[in-house]
Scaffold this active site. Sequence first.
Site, PDB file in Angstrom:
ATOM      1  NE  ARG A  30      24.006  42.254  22.636  1.00 46.80           N
ATOM      2  CZ  ARG A  30      23.010  41.392  22.931  1.00 46.80           C
ATOM      3  NH1 ARG A  30      22.510  41.324  24.149  1.00 46.80           N
ATOM      4  NH2 ARG A  30      22.550  40.579  21.992  1.00 46.80           N
TER       5      ARG A  30
ATOM      6  CB  CYS B 219      27.134  34.281  24.433  1.00 45.34           C
ATOM      7  SG  CYS B 219      25.403  34.552  24.060  1.00 45.34           S
TER       8      CYS B 219
ATOM      9  CE  LYS C 190      27.286  35.398  15.243  1.00 47.10           C
ATOM     10  NZ  LYS C 190      26.979  33.995  15.495  1.00 47.10           N
TER      11      LYS C 190
ATOM     12  CD  GLU D  38      20.853  30.456  24.409  1.00 47.81           C
ATOM     13  OE1 GLU D  38      21.512  31.252  25.093  1.00 47.81           O
ATOM     14  OE2 GLU D  38      21.174  30.135  23.235  1.00 47.81           O
ATOM     15  CG  PHE D  39      23.382  24.655  23.258  1.00 47.80           C
ATOM     16  CD1 PHE D  39      22.438  23.730  23.693  1.00 47.80           C
ATOM     17  CD2 PHE D  39      24.512  24.856  24.039  1.00 47.80           C
ATOM     18  CE1 PHE D  39      22.622  23.007  24.856  1.00 47.80           C
ATOM     19  CE2 PHE D  39      24.703  24.143  25.223  1.00 47.80           C
ATOM     20  CZ  PHE D  39      23.748  23.214  25.629  1.00 47.80           C
ATOM     21  CG  LEU D  40      18.916  29.454  20.264  1.00 53.26           C
ATOM     22  CD1 LEU D  40      17.744  30.405  20.452  1.00 53.26           C
ATOM     23  CD2 LEU D  40      18.585  28.379  19.239  1.00 53.26           C
TER      24      LEU D  40
ATOM     25  CE  LYS E 249      25.351  37.100  29.159  1.00 50.60           C
ATOM     26  NZ  LYS E 249      24.863  35.813  29.677  1.00 50.60           N
TER      27      LYS E 249
END
Length: 423
Positions: free
Chosen positions: A326, A258, A319, A149-151, A261
């Site tokens: 997180r 993301c 953001k 996924e690129f969400l 990690k």
Amino acid sequence: MSSKEVAVIGTGYVGLTTGVGLASLGHNVVCADIDPEKVDMLTRGEMPIYEEGLEELLGKALDDGSIRFVLGAEKAVPDAEFVFMCLPTPQDDDGSANLRYVYAAASEIAPHLESDSIVINKSTVPVGTAKATTELIGRDDVAVVSNPEFLREGSAVRDFFSPARIVIGAPALEIGERVAELYGSMDAPIQVTSPESAELIKYAANAFLATKLSFANSIAVLADKVGADALSVLHGLGTDERVGPYFLSPGPGWGGSCFPKDTRALLHIAETNGYHFEMVNAAIAANRDQLFHVTNMIANAVGGRLFDKNIGVLGLAFKKGTDDVRDSPAEAIIRRLIDGGAHVRVYDPVAQSDEFDMTDDPYEVAADADAVVVLTEWDEFGELDLDLLRSRMKGDGLVDGRYIIDPDAARTAGFHYRAIGRY
Ligand code: UDX
């Protein structure tokens, strides 16, 4: 495109967006989770997370019966031709992605999968996971595919329906083409490649974006030292179409669930395969340094020492557009201010934390403050009444970590405006 029977294992922001998205494309979707409360909540059409536009799509899919929620993966896979795995891959101390949830789910569903079904891994996983999952499932009538996924948080629905590309890593072309058919009605380039390539594309994409951001932040620091205007320099860089204007907004550093990690996981994948990926290492180091540069600027704004100073912070989320804290750089900087002895009061329009003294009024953070700091780029911070904000303060420091306040307007309101590489 014909309607297919689809199962989705895991209903986090990837699984839920994927399930609701595929239902909206016309497929029959069964989503499974291990949390009974979450299953009940989703069945009632209530959202456990906030993603713009997702609640309406969920309601529609429930009304037309194209989606339902069950407890346990085993109940989702009977009759499913496609089984999406959207499970957490938390980071271990050594930076590696922990696959316990992925493997546990694969073992659970293996005996219940339809013959000729395809297991599709959406989670961000180390290179080789599709191969290992194939062996774990151990059925030659079931294929395993990587479909990363690129969400982005805050635009997951938009990113699902208008992806820059769809990447499918399949053991054979005809398997990849069957998965591609699920997305048939979408206007996006579809790339069918090997599972290993698809798994590496995901890390490469996130690590490149993080590296681009660390480069932008480092240019801002250098601009500050040589008296150049950081935003002008980065604008002049981004007008080259080979670079592009996106992901060049300097700030307190990149965070979220993301980038931190995935960059560490990619380092670990490289190390365990005999390659030291120094460029990614440098991007991580620059990101860590950015916290120091911003904290240092705040200390200077209150006379050089943080001890016993009052600091108002605008922004806690990693953001704008999300309540997610997180790995938020704002959180890391607030902790450094408190460790330095400052008294910190925080406002964020949606993000919350029991760890800090929070207020629900942005002007309240300025009360008796020596300085006010912007750490998340919420649009409302660019529209604050600066005279009112200044009138509540003891000092005149304004540190704009997101370049969202107009420097001249800040000075007119009596602030000493500071931002890295901006005057
Ligand atoms: C990212 C990837 O964009 C997405 O494709 C992937 O699937 C998941 O990880 P996300 O983590 O939700 O998405 O956030 P993103 O919008 O990419 O921002 C990441 C971090 O970079 C945030 O801390 C953000 O504030 C920061 N950022 C982004 C900047 O500092 N400047 C920018 O110009 C853009």
